[in-house]
Design a protein around this motif. Sequence first.
Motif, PDB file in Angstrom:
ATOM      1  N   UNK A  13       0.900  -1.135   0.162  1.00  0.00           N
ATOM      2  CA  UNK A  13       0.001   0.044   0.000  1.00  0.00           C
ATOM      3  C   UNK A  13       0.922   1.038   0.019  1.00  0.00           C
ATOM      4  N   UNK A  14       0.310   2.375  -0.352  1.00  0.00           N
ATOM      5  CA  UNK A  14       1.041   3.611  -0.517  1.00  0.00           C
ATOM      6  C   UNK A  14       0.834   4.162   0.968  1.00  0.00           C
ATOM      7  N   UNK A  15       1.861   4.867   1.180  1.00  0.00           N
ATOM      8  CA  UNK A  15       1.841   5.890   2.435  1.00  0.00           C
ATOM      9  C   UNK A  15       1.525   7.356   2.068  1.00  0.00           C
ATOM     10  N   UNK A  16       0.343   7.669   2.716  1.00  0.00           N
ATOM     11  CA  UNK A  16      -0.138   9.109   2.079  1.00  0.00           C
ATOM     12  C   UNK A  16       0.906   9.983   2.322  1.00  0.00           C
ATOM     13  N   UNK A  17       1.788  10.009   3.527  1.00  0.00           N
ATOM     14  CA  UNK A  17       2.809  10.944   3.660  1.00  0.00           C
ATOM     15  C   UNK A  17       3.809  10.854   2.626  1.00  0.00           C
ATOM     16  N   UNK A  18       4.260   9.882   2.365  1.00  0.00           N
ATOM     17  CA  UNK A  18       5.331   9.750   1.197  1.00  0.00           C
ATOM     18  C   UNK A  18       4.639  10.383  -0.110  1.00  0.00           C
ATOM     19  N   UNK A  19       3.775  10.083  -0.320  1.00  0.00           N
ATOM     20  CA  UNK A  19       3.079  10.525  -1.660  1.00  0.00           C
ATOM     21  C   UNK A  19       2.903  12.030  -1.559  1.00  0.00           C
ATOM     22  N   UNK A  20       2.386  12.681  -0.349  1.00  0.00           N
ATOM     23  CA  UNK A  20       2.280  14.047  -0.399  1.00  0.00           C
ATOM     24  C   UNK A  20       3.729  14.747  -0.376  1.00  0.00           C
ATOM     25  N   UNK A  77       0.174  21.805   4.307  1.00  0.00           N
ATOM     26  CA  UNK A  77      -0.939  21.346   5.432  1.00  0.00           C
ATOM     27  C   UNK A  77      -1.432  19.987   5.299  1.00  0.00           C
ATOM     28  N   UNK A  78      -1.569  19.460   4.028  1.00  0.00           N
ATOM     29  CA  UNK A  78      -1.944  18.056   4.001  1.00  0.00           C
ATOM     30  C   UNK A  78      -0.788  17.110   4.673  1.00  0.00           C
ATOM     31  N   UNK A  79       0.082  17.425   4.338  1.00  0.00           N
ATOM     32  CA  UNK A  79       1.346  16.604   4.833  1.00  0.00           C
ATOM     33  C   UNK A  79       1.582  16.726   6.180  1.00  0.00           C
ATOM     34  N   UNK A  80       1.166  17.960   6.889  1.00  0.00           N
ATOM     35  CA  UNK A  80       1.304  17.854   8.305  1.00  0.00           C
ATOM     36  C   UNK A  80       0.337  17.604   9.098  1.00  0.00           C
ATOM     37  N   UNK A  81      -0.973  17.487   8.279  1.00  0.00           N
ATOM     38  CA  UNK A  81      -2.200  17.035   9.186  1.00  0.00           C
ATOM     39  C   UNK A  81      -1.766  15.322   8.986  1.00  0.00           C
ATOM     40  N   UNK A  82      -1.345  14.876   7.841  1.00  0.00           N
ATOM     41  CA  UNK A  82      -1.031  13.430   7.774  1.00  0.00           C
ATOM     42  C   UNK A  82       0.176  12.997   8.936  1.00  0.00           C
ATOM     43  N   UNK A  83       1.011  13.710   8.985  1.00  0.00           N
ATOM     44  CA  UNK A  83       2.169  13.320   9.914  1.00  0.00           C
ATOM     45  C   UNK A  83       1.685  13.291  11.264  1.00  0.00           C
ATOM     46  N   UNK A  84       0.821  14.445  11.565  1.00  0.00           N
ATOM     47  CA  UNK A  84       0.503  14.694  13.056  1.00  0.00           C
ATOM     48  C   UNK A  84      -0.676  13.739  13.662  1.00  0.00           C
ATOM     49  N   UNK A 113      -1.079  10.531  11.983  1.00  0.00           N
ATOM     50  CA  UNK A 113      -0.744   9.078  11.941  1.00  0.00           C
ATOM     51  C   UNK A 113       0.981   9.057  12.106  1.00  0.00           C
ATOM     52  N   UNK A 114       1.424   9.662  13.181  1.00  0.00           N
ATOM     53  CA  UNK A 114       2.973   9.658  13.148  1.00  0.00           C
ATOM     54  C   UNK A 114       3.648   8.257  13.206  1.00  0.00           C
ATOM     55  N   UNK A 115       4.746   8.045  12.150  1.00  0.00           N
ATOM     56  CA  UNK A 115       5.332   6.775  12.025  1.00  0.00           C
ATOM     57  C   UNK A 115       6.431   6.815  13.079  1.00  0.00           C
ATOM     58  N   UNK A 116       6.804   5.814  13.681  1.00  0.00           N
ATOM     59  CA  UNK A 116       7.906   5.345  14.587  1.00  0.00           C
ATOM     60  C   UNK A 116       9.359   5.648  13.658  1.00  0.00           C
ATOM     61  N   UNK A 117      10.165   6.188  14.567  1.00  0.00           N
ATOM     62  CA  UNK A 117      11.624   6.317  14.266  1.00  0.00           C
ATOM     63  C   UNK A 117      12.235   5.100  14.062  1.00  0.00           C
ATOM     64  N   UNK A 118      12.781   5.018  12.871  1.00  0.00           N
ATOM     65  CA  UNK A 118      13.707   3.609  12.564  1.00  0.00           C
ATOM     66  C   UNK A 118      14.951   4.053  13.609  1.00  0.00           C
ATOM     67  N   UNK A 119      15.632   2.756  13.927  1.00  0.00           N
ATOM     68  CA  UNK A 119      17.074   2.830  14.583  1.00  0.00           C
ATOM     69  C   UNK A 119      18.168   2.988  13.423  1.00  0.00           C
TER      70      UNK A 119
END
Length: 160
Positions: A99-106, A142-149, A151-157
Amino acid sequence: MKGQEADDEPPLDPYPDEPLIRHLRGSIRHAARALAVLMVLVIWWGVADVVYVLYSRVSVHPYYLLEISDILATFGAFMAVLIAIEVFVNIVSYLQEDGLHLDIVLATAYMAVLRKIVILDYKEISPDYVYATAALALALSVGYWLTRSLHPTPARPPGQ
């Protein structure tokens, strides 16, 4: 009794376990793999284009001096490669998580709009075009900010 009837019904599966559907989904995944390989070729071609643009701009008289138009052309070539890399990330994301991640597409769309803003010749375009481009950049940010806020993604080690 009405609640019991609902519990007896099987849940709806968006992808039924039919051989045809499995085959079609596998075919799409193979197409995405082919697109990933082609995108890597496009990225390397873009890198070669950046080298060519830089070489062609600094090898003419006056040597090793860049004018503003030369710098903007170089920035445009760089940004095109970065957009291609973002598209590759979209393809890999699809292959890894189906599936596509909306934040990456934005983020990809935002980068493409910013590239357009960088290479615009403001002497030749109308103010309406500038306002529309600014509105698009604002809407995407704004769409990117809303998506990230939302649905936050966990930080990768480090190293992953």
